[in-house]
Design a protein around this motif. Structure first.
Motif, PDB file in Angstrom:
ATOM      1  N   ALA A  75       0.829  -1.209   0.000  1.00  0.00           N
ATOM      2  CA  ALA A  75       0.000   0.000   0.000  1.00  0.00           C
ATOM      3  C   ALA A  75       0.863   1.258   0.000  1.00  0.00           C
ATOM      4  CB  ALA A  75      -0.937  -0.003   1.203  1.00  0.00           C
ATOM      5  N   ILE A  76       1.964   1.238   0.754  1.00  0.00           N
ATOM      6  CA  ILE A  76       2.865   2.391   0.787  1.00  0.00           C
ATOM      7  C   ILE A  76       3.541   2.570  -0.569  1.00  0.00           C
ATOM      8  CG2 ILE A  76       4.909   3.378   1.871  1.00  0.00           C
ATOM      9  CD1 ILE A  76       2.293   3.307   3.550  1.00  0.00           C
ATOM     10  N   LYS A  77       3.904   1.461  -1.202  1.00  0.00           N
ATOM     11  CA  LYS A  77       4.467   1.544  -2.555  1.00  0.00           C
ATOM     12  C   LYS A  77       3.441   2.136  -3.514  1.00  0.00           C
ATOM     13  CE  LYS A  77       6.637  -1.244  -6.180  1.00  0.00           C
ATOM     14  NZ  LYS A  77       7.068  -2.602  -6.603  1.00  0.00           N
ATOM     15  N   ARG A  78       2.193   1.724  -3.386  1.00  0.00           N
ATOM     16  CA  ARG A  78       1.116   2.257  -4.237  1.00  0.00           C
ATOM     17  C   ARG A  78       0.965   3.758  -4.020  1.00  0.00           C
ATOM     18  NH1 ARG A  78      -4.202  -1.271  -4.623  1.00  0.00           N
ATOM     19  NH2 ARG A  78      -2.808  -2.311  -6.117  1.00  0.00           N
ATOM     20  N   ARG A  79       1.047   4.195  -2.770  1.00  0.00           N
ATOM     21  CA  ARG A  79       0.935   5.631  -2.484  1.00  0.00           C
ATOM     22  C   ARG A  79       2.093   6.401  -3.121  1.00  0.00           C
ATOM     23  NH1 ARG A  79       1.261   7.228   3.668  1.00  0.00           N
ATOM     24  NH2 ARG A  79       3.481   6.952   3.207  1.00  0.00           N
ATOM     25  N   ARG A  80       3.297   5.846  -3.070  1.00  0.00           N
ATOM     26  CA  ARG A  80       4.439   6.505  -3.714  1.00  0.00           C
ATOM     27  C   ARG A  80       4.213   6.642  -5.217  1.00  0.00           C
ATOM     28  NH1 ARG A  80       8.716   2.567  -0.893  1.00  0.00           N
ATOM     29  NH2 ARG A  80       8.774   3.479   1.199  1.00  0.00           N
ATOM     30  N   GLY A  81       3.648   5.603  -5.824  1.00  0.00           N
ATOM     31  CA  GLY A  81       3.359   5.671  -7.252  1.00  0.00           C
ATOM     32  C   GLY A  81       2.377   6.775  -7.581  1.00  0.00           C
ATOM     33  N   LEU A  82       1.368   6.963  -6.729  1.00  0.00           N
ATOM     34  CA  LEU A  82       0.403   8.044  -6.935  1.00  0.00           C
ATOM     35  C   LEU A  82       1.064   9.410  -6.771  1.00  0.00           C
ATOM     36  CD1 LEU A  82      -2.781   6.680  -5.112  1.00  0.00           C
ATOM     37  CD2 LEU A  82      -2.432   6.927  -7.571  1.00  0.00           C
ATOM     38  N   ILE A  83       1.953   9.529  -5.790  1.00  0.00           N
ATOM     39  CA  ILE A  83       2.655  10.802  -5.583  1.00  0.00           C
ATOM     40  C   ILE A  83       3.544  11.117  -6.780  1.00  0.00           C
ATOM     41  CG2 ILE A  83       4.474  11.909  -4.205  1.00  0.00           C
ATOM     42  CD1 ILE A  83       3.172  10.641  -1.722  1.00  0.00           C
ATOM     43  N   LEU A  84       4.242  10.111  -7.295  1.00  0.00           N
ATOM     44  CA  LEU A  84       5.059  10.328  -8.490  1.00  0.00           C
ATOM     45  C   LEU A  84       4.181  10.766  -9.665  1.00  0.00           C
ATOM     46  CD1 LEU A  84       7.671  10.222 -10.089  1.00  0.00           C
ATOM     47  CD2 LEU A  84       7.315   7.758 -10.402  1.00  0.00           C
ATOM     48  N   ALA A  85       3.017  10.137  -9.822  1.00  0.00           N
ATOM     49  CA  ALA A  85       2.093  10.527 -10.893  1.00  0.00           C
ATOM     50  C   ALA A  85       1.636  11.972 -10.721  1.00  0.00           C
ATOM     51  CB  ALA A  85       0.887   9.587 -10.908  1.00  0.00           C
ATOM     52  N   ASN A 120      -3.417   3.371   9.321  1.00  0.00           N
ATOM     53  CA  ASN A 120      -2.105   3.412   9.948  1.00  0.00           C
ATOM     54  C   ASN A 120      -1.165   4.388   9.255  1.00  0.00           C
ATOM     55  OD1 ASN A 120      -2.851   1.423  11.776  1.00  0.00           O
ATOM     56  ND2 ASN A 120      -2.272  -0.229  10.374  1.00  0.00           N
ATOM     57  N   GLU A 121      -1.422   4.683   7.994  1.00  0.00           N
ATOM     58  CA  GLU A 121      -0.583   5.593   7.231  1.00  0.00           C
ATOM     59  C   GLU A 121      -1.459   6.627   6.534  1.00  0.00           C
ATOM     60  OE1 GLU A 121      -0.535   2.238   6.385  1.00  0.00           O
ATOM     61  OE2 GLU A 121       1.208   1.570   7.535  1.00  0.00           O
ATOM     62  N   MET A 122      -0.853   7.750   6.180  1.00  0.00           N
ATOM     63  CA  MET A 122      -1.586   8.812   5.499  1.00  0.00           C
ATOM     64  C   MET A 122      -2.230   8.288   4.219  1.00  0.00           C
ATOM     65  SD  MET A 122      -1.556  11.802   6.978  1.00  0.00           S
ATOM     66  CE  MET A 122      -1.838  12.924   5.617  1.00  0.00           C
ATOM     67  N   GLY A 123      -3.542   8.469   4.119  1.00  0.00           N
ATOM     68  CA  GLY A 123      -4.240   8.165   2.880  1.00  0.00           C
ATOM     69  C   GLY A 123      -4.441   6.701   2.579  1.00  0.00           C
ATOM     70  N   VAL A 124      -4.110   5.807   3.508  1.00  0.00           N
ATOM     71  CA  VAL A 124      -4.288   4.371   3.275  1.00  0.00           C
ATOM     72  C   VAL A 124      -5.376   3.856   4.207  1.00  0.00           C
ATOM     73  CG1 VAL A 124      -3.193   2.106   3.204  1.00  0.00           C
ATOM     74  CG2 VAL A 124      -1.862   4.153   2.641  1.00  0.00           C
ATOM     75  N   PHE A 125      -6.413   3.260   3.641  1.00  0.00           N
ATOM     76  CA  PHE A 125      -7.552   2.772   4.404  1.00  0.00           C
ATOM     77  C   PHE A 125      -7.672   1.262   4.210  1.00  0.00           C
ATOM     78  CE2 PHE A 125      -8.435   6.983   2.631  1.00  0.00           C
ATOM     79  CZ  PHE A 125      -8.495   7.730   3.803  1.00  0.00           C
ATOM     80  N   TYR A 126      -7.597   0.532   5.306  1.00  0.00           N
ATOM     81  CA  TYR A 126      -7.650  -0.923   5.251  1.00  0.00           C
ATOM     82  C   TYR A 126      -8.987  -1.415   5.805  1.00  0.00           C
ATOM     83  CZ  TYR A 126      -2.524  -0.432   5.078  1.00  0.00           C
ATOM     84  OH  TYR A 126      -1.233  -0.080   4.759  1.00  0.00           O
ATOM     85  N   SER A 127      -9.515  -2.463   5.213  1.00  0.00           N
ATOM     86  CA  SER A 127     -10.627  -3.194   5.810  1.00  0.00           C
ATOM     87  C   SER A 127     -10.461  -4.662   5.449  1.00  0.00           C
ATOM     88  CB  SER A 127     -11.975  -2.665   5.309  1.00  0.00           C
ATOM     89  OG  SER A 127     -12.323  -3.256   4.080  1.00  0.00           O
ATOM     90  N   HIS A 128     -11.352  -5.499   5.968  1.00  0.00           N
ATOM     91  CA  HIS A 128     -11.309  -6.917   5.614  1.00  0.00           C
ATOM     92  C   HIS A 128     -11.701  -7.134   4.156  1.00  0.00           C
ATOM     93  CE1 HIS A 128     -10.566  -7.885   9.703  1.00  0.00           C
ATOM     94  NE2 HIS A 128     -11.782  -7.608  10.145  1.00  0.00           N
ATOM     95  N   PHE A 129     -12.340  -6.120   3.549  1.00  0.00           N
ATOM     96  CA  PHE A 129     -12.939  -6.301   2.227  1.00  0.00           C
ATOM     97  C   PHE A 129     -12.181  -5.589   1.113  1.00  0.00           C
ATOM     98  CE2 PHE A 129     -16.150  -5.857   5.591  1.00  0.00           C
ATOM     99  CZ  PHE A 129     -16.600  -7.167   5.648  1.00  0.00           C
ATOM    100  N   PHE A 130     -11.393  -4.573   1.455  1.00  0.00           N
ATOM    101  CA  PHE A 130     -10.712  -3.791   0.424  1.00  0.00           C
ATOM    102  C   PHE A 130      -9.584  -2.989   1.058  1.00  0.00           C
ATOM    103  CE2 PHE A 130     -14.179  -1.161   2.082  1.00  0.00           C
ATOM    104  CZ  PHE A 130     -13.507   0.004   2.426  1.00  0.00           C
ATOM    105  N   THR A 131      -8.717  -2.460   0.196  1.00  0.00           N
ATOM    106  CA  THR A 131      -7.751  -1.437   0.595  1.00  0.00           C
ATOM    107  C   THR A 131      -7.937  -0.249  -0.328  1.00  0.00           C
ATOM    108  OG1 THR A 131      -6.120  -3.055   1.368  1.00  0.00           O
ATOM    109  CG2 THR A 131      -5.320  -0.840   0.881  1.00  0.00           C
ATOM    110  N   LEU A 132      -8.026   0.936   0.263  1.00  0.00           N
ATOM    111  CA  LEU A 132      -8.158   2.171  -0.500  1.00  0.00           C
ATOM    112  C   LEU A 132      -6.930   3.035  -0.242  1.00  0.00           C
ATOM    113  CD1 LEU A 132     -10.107   4.019  -2.236  1.00  0.00           C
ATOM    114  CD2 LEU A 132     -10.704   5.099  -0.069  1.00  0.00           C
ATOM    115  N   VAL A 133      -6.281   3.467  -1.317  1.00  0.00           N
ATOM    116  CA  VAL A 133      -5.129   4.365  -1.209  1.00  0.00           C
ATOM    117  C   VAL A 133      -5.478   5.648  -1.946  1.00  0.00           C
ATOM    118  CG1 VAL A 133      -2.674   4.690  -1.672  1.00  0.00           C
ATOM    119  CG2 VAL A 133      -3.555   2.400  -1.163  1.00  0.00           C
TER     120      VAL A 133
END
Length: 473
Positions: free
Chosen positions: A368-378, A430-443
């Motif tokens: 998820a943190i890697k995904r967030r970095r990719g969004l920031i680079l974009a 747990n991290e900025m902009g990362v939302f975890y649940s049992h059903f999905f992860t939203l970044v």
């Protein structure tokens, strides 16, 4: 906001935005020539007379995707400006295109089509293994493509993959997309005034190649010999498919070869990540075909708000109607969640003015943190592009002012409160902009704001392609 600044700075200071330049990428299936036309508030003064203005349709949104006359063209263009949305229509009329070129000033020609734009972008960033589907490469296209891009050539029963070194055709085919880039302002049309607050673009496409969904046949015939060398494939251009250009075949028949090819790629290389970049089309049957055939064959899709509305109609009309009335981060999430529930294989990347978000099945915190970095680079590279620069590089990102969208940050905060109230079981942040649940992860991230953008065409393609490239390496 300070926390988001820290998050951006963490990526910049540690140079966490580096990409592996030897990542193998396959791109198809739309490459064309974009003819850029700038539209301002006084453009129509000498074009639309009061008599013409009275015949225009500025209220009822056309449902057809193909237009053949000036009135329909002007109506669609002005509706795009009025509703502040990107849009694209197709024409088979050379007469209409001649009138456009005589009436409006073409500022410049650039490589166009999602695949063409991404190929040049990746090449600018130093990518060395970018294989582009080029069924036709005439002198015009060749002059606009970076020559380090790879193409496949068939040689009898064999093939070769080489840098594009010369055109393979001297035929001048109509592959022109007239891109009308409009700026905020008051547009006077007869007795009617259109108030626009958001820069965007409208496209009129006259294209005899991409409407047939033509592609380099070697990508299917010889894929067993090379597809294992690639880790990412980005497919696009399906919104241009036109039945009349395909001997009146059904959409299912037109898509059959693409379907067979994607299935074959997956069989040979199970680790290949296939991303579908979506574009809007008014044709409901075409949208339904794209959803029913392609959504289950790919790993990821990228779309903006207009594309989300048009494609969620194929799954849930009520949600689509709600999005049209109330485009909020909560309504966007609910629409994305509907798609994920129906197609749990998908990573869904939504890009919008102010924030980006990716919804997928649950993933690890590290990923998820890697995904967030990719969004920031974009976000960083998109900020460079909208300034109007012809080329961009990773070295430029440290010079971008970090004017982060306040509204985007607030929208994400609002969405998190909604998630906490409705998905309390297992939800945490747990991290900025990362939302975890049992059903999905939203970044999600708020984006960088650039006042007075100079270039918007291809921006969504850049955002999606940079994010998925960063993740796939």
């Amino acid at each position: 906001m300070e926390n988001w600044l820290d998050t951006y700075f963490d990526v910049l200071n540690a140079k966490l935005y580096e990409i592996k330049r030897d990542t193998g990428v396959v791109l198809g299936f739309n490459v064309n020539i974009d003819k850029i036309i700038k539209i301002s508030s006084n453009t129509f003064a000498g074009i639309i007379t009061p008599e013409v203005a009275n015949q225009l349709n500025l209220e009822e949104y056309p449902t057809h995707n193909i237009i053949e006359n000036r009135l329909d063209f002007l109506s669609c263009l002005l509706q795009s400006i009025k509703y502040e949305r990107a849009d694209e229509v197709i024409t088979n009329s050379q007469e209409l295109c001649n009138w456009v070129e005589e009436t409006f000033q073409v500022e410049e020609s650039k490589i166009g089509g999602q695949a063409g734009i991404i190929a040049n972008l990746y090449n600018e960033l130093g990518m060395k293994q970018v294989l582009l589907s080029l069924p036709h490469l005439n002198n015009e296209l060749y002059s606009l493509l970076n020559t380090d891009i790879l193409a496949i050539s068939e040689e009898g029963n064999d093939y070769s993959i080489n840098k594009i070194s010369s055109p393979n055709s001297d035929v001048k085919l109509p592959i022109y997309h007239y891109v009308f880039e409009f700026e905020p302002g008051s547009y006077i049309v007869g007795d009617y005034t259109i108030e626009n607050r958001r820069a965007n673009r409208f496209i009129l496409s006259h294209d005899m190649i991409n409407t047939k969904l033509e592609f380099s046949k070697g990508l299917l015939v010889h894929c067993d010999k090379f597809i294992n060398r690639y880790s990412l494939a980005i497919v696009s251009g399906f919104h241009l498919v036109n039945k009349t250009m395909n001997s009146s075949m059904s959409f299912s028949e037109i898509f059959q070869q693409i379907k067979s090819m994607l299935i074959r790629w997956r069989e040979i290389n199970p680790d290949l990540c296939i991303h579908l970049e979506i574009a809007s089309t008014r044709d409901q049957e075409l949208r339904r075909t794209i959803v029913s055939i392609l959504f289950k064959l790919v790993d990821s899709i990228g779309l903006n708000e207009q594309e989300l509305i048009s494609f969620i109609e194929m799954i849930n009309q009520e949600l689509a109607d709600d999005l049209k009335k109330h485009l909020t981060p909560i309504s966007v999430f609910n629409a994305l969640k509907q798609i994920l529930d129906k197609y749990p294989n998908l990573r869904i990347h939504f890009h919008y003015l102010g924030y980006f978000m990716i919804l997928s099945k649950p993933i690890t915190s590290k990923y998820a943190i890697k995904r967030r970095r990719g969004l920031i680079l974009a976000s960083l590279l998109a900020a460079i592009r909208v300034k109007g620069l012809d080329t961009i590089s990773l070295e430029d990102v440290s010079n971008i002012p970090l004017d982060i969208s306040i509204k985007g940050s607030r929208d994400l905060d609002l969405l998190y409160q909604y998630l906490k109230a409705n998905y309390s079981e297992g939800i945490n942040q747990n991290e900025m902009g990362v939302f975890y649940s049992h059903f999905f992860t939203l970044v999600g991230i708020p984006t960088i704001v650039v006042n007075k953008p100079k270039r918007t065409v291809g921006l969504g393609d850049l955002i999606s392609s940079i994010s998925i490239l960063y993740e796939s390496q």
